[in-house]
Design an enzyme around this catalytic site. Sequence first.
Site, mmCIF file in Angstrom:
data_model
loop_
_atom_site.group_PDB
_atom_site.id
_atom_site.type_symbol
_atom_site.label_atom_id
_atom_site.label_comp_id
_atom_site.label_asym_id
_atom_site.label_seq_id
_atom_site.Cartn_x
_atom_site.Cartn_y
_atom_site.Cartn_z
ATOM 1 N N ASP A 1 0.869 -1.159 0.000
ATOM 2 C CA ASP A 1 0.000 0.000 0.000
ATOM 3 C C ASP A 1 0.919 1.225 0.000
ATOM 4 O O ASP A 1 2.123 1.132 0.278
ATOM 5 C CB ASP A 1 -0.953 -0.011 1.208
ATOM 6 C CG ASP A 1 -2.167 0.898 0.972
ATOM 7 O OD1 ASP A 1 -2.100 1.776 0.078
ATOM 8 O OD2 ASP A 1 -3.172 0.748 1.683
HETATM 9 C C1 BGC Z 1 -5.077 3.230 0.037
HETATM 10 C C2 BGC Z 1 -5.096 2.260 -1.119
HETATM 11 C C3 BGC Z 1 -4.891 3.015 -2.407
HETATM 12 C C4 BGC Z 1 -3.592 3.781 -2.328
HETATM 13 C C5 BGC Z 1 -3.261 4.564 -3.579
HETATM 14 C C6 BGC Z 1 -3.857 4.133 0.013
HETATM 15 O O1 BGC Z 1 -3.989 5.138 0.942
HETATM 16 O O2 BGC Z 1 -5.129 2.526 1.254
HETATM 17 O O3 BGC Z 1 -6.301 1.559 -1.126
HETATM 18 O O4 BGC Z 1 -4.908 2.138 -3.490
HETATM 19 O O5 BGC Z 1 -3.672 4.695 -1.250
HETATM 20 O O6 BGC Z 1 -4.069 5.667 -3.699
#
Ligand code: BGC
Length: 737
Positions: free
Chosen positions: A261
């Site tokens: 993530d």
């Molecule tokens: C989220 C993800 C997301 C990523 C990119 C993170 O804060 O938890 O689900 O894909 O950001 O935006």
Amino acid sequence: MVRALLAIAVPVAALVPGPWSDTSLPAQQRAALVVANLTLDEKLAFLHGPHGRNSQCTTDAKCAYVGNVAGNDRLDIPPITMQDGPQGFRVTGNKATSTAWPSGLTMAASWDPDALYAWGRGMGREFYAKGANVQLGPGLCLARVPRNGRNFEYLSGEDPFLGATLAFPAISGIQAQKVVANAKHFVFNNQETNRLKVSAKVDERTRFEMYYPPFQGAIDAGVGSVMCSYNRIGGTYSCENPETLRELKETMGFKGYVVSDWLATHSTSLMAGLDMEMPSDRFMNPAMIKTGLEEGNITASAVDDSVARILRSMFDVGVMDEPSSTWDWKKLQKNVTTEEAALVARQLSQVSTVLLKNEGGTLPLAKGQKLAVLGFADLGTVVHAGGSGKVMPSFVAKPLDTIRAAAGEGAEVSFNNGTDIAAAVELASSADVAIIFVATLSQEGRDRDSLSLDDGCVVNEREYNDQCKGNGDRQNELVAAVAAANPKTVVVASVPGAVLMPWSGDVAAILTNFMPGQQAGFAIADVLFGVVNPSGKLPLTFPNRENETELAPSQWPGLPENNPTEETYSEELLVGYRYYDAKGIEFTTGFPFGHGLSYTKFEYSDLYVFHDCLGEACDLGRPLFETVSFTVKNVGQVAGAEVAQLYLGFPKEAGEPPLQLKGFKKTKALEPGQEERVEIYLNPARDAAIWDARAHDWALVPGLFDVKVGASSRDIRLAGNFTQGMRAVPREPELLV
Ligand code: BGC
């Protein structure tokens, strides 16, 4: 030169021709052939994003998408272009140029694998058209905590079987568009409170029986990538947790790559199982990996394995065999919504709408009536919630407009947004029917303040200021007052998860469309006026009261208070309806898991449980399949589809919750008087087994299983049973004698 000429005649694959060009070879082999041809530096370039920052731009390939991995110029390997999110293409540059689809949880309410495939296909097409070859979704976490701020994104609801079953078609639909799907967030990111630090303590059996199955469904569908989560597990960050990542790759057989993530990487974790750092290269950068290789902490084969996993997923879904021009970041500016997509989004919202109550056949509405439409039916129409999963709709179908259009000749439709409760009541009291649109929102990064409609209507995001705007903090009062003034009060709830409905006994009808997407108004008008007969079912319990499952602070949001660093899953398997059944909680104002009514009635009959075994398996009392079949008949006046549900009760000694969903089938739209014979196959090794933490494997449970079939977890219509062989222990034949 030859390639250039060919490109004019027929688009050729981006990849420079080589032994890997043979499309008849398995993806894994093609990937291995490329890896064998890459220098170390070329390999290491695949393991991270090019930038040390987390912001998108509209001017440069390196930061065009949410996640960007440089392609390889020498071999003409396309860049990896990743975009949020789990319910449609999140546009940050040229806004409102993609379809705002219903959310993952909404789709779960369809209980319809075909709908999930159409959803995946619809979204995947738009990612492809925007030049993105990875969709950062679907979200697969379980709604363990009703107040989790991201429940709306997840298609599992509160049940692992539902999640596993629906993940498969969603991913197949996305990947059939040559876009790699991403199953997220692995794992135990089931709360947003302190998500960056909190550590989940979860025993092995609970892991495998409750939280891994949706990811297993994704793996079975061939998902190309999995996102490891922000949180820690047993004290170790998820993206560097060798235990959970080994369980993912080895025990569950995941063949794609693990991407962190965003900023969830805390070390050069290649050896622990992380394959790619996003969005930056703080830890998985070439220098640090080379040092690891020199010092012997990282092996060359681990590097090769990570690169091969990444390339394999690109071969597998077809990214590599597309012309280079397919993955051009300039396509980000294109408007990729279509009329066809809007129509599909409308149908998906229709089949996901759940009719919770319908006293005296209040719905569907007759034409030509005097209707008072109240609440968030106009400017405040709720489409979906906030965070990386948001999609700016190009337009919103407002229920007020669509109801006006559908109300028929002679109808009178008046509107009040509910801010002035007295005025709303006055309008309602002179109407034939009052329809109140209530709503609340939630967002990534925080859990909801409560399950009350009066909390959370305003999400602190600029784009959302119009949604749910107005009298968001007095909605319960509004509903109660209107219900007292008009016995034909209908409530439509657009919500990001479970909500409390203290007034449910006082209103005539209730519908929920969860987070319905941009076609909200069309879909709900279709249902209200009976153009569509609702067939959705609740994918999670709607509780009678706040914290009805008695989660202690140690369970959620964790301890110490205010800055929780540890959450213990001490409820083990008793999540959602499993808890309600175990404690015998009755529903007064809430609604049970699987509940959902129709404008017609269904009768269930002729349950038949059939053992099927082969040769030696029969001698050992080990069935290959249990076939459960029964008949569902439409005994009402209008056509409609029913989601028939199969719950198993394990033998007591197994220590399982009283009932567990192990099969379901949405019938076709049955005409009045028409019936369908439903057949559900149980695979004992999966459905009648428990996770044995000593053997680290599934173990068949011997004994008598209850088979319960019905219209919800609390509306069981048919009961039967089967006995599983006493000597049936898989994979250890010596124990069978
Ligand atoms: C989220 C993800 C997301 C990523 C990119 C993170 O804060 O938890 O689900 O894909 O950001 O935006």
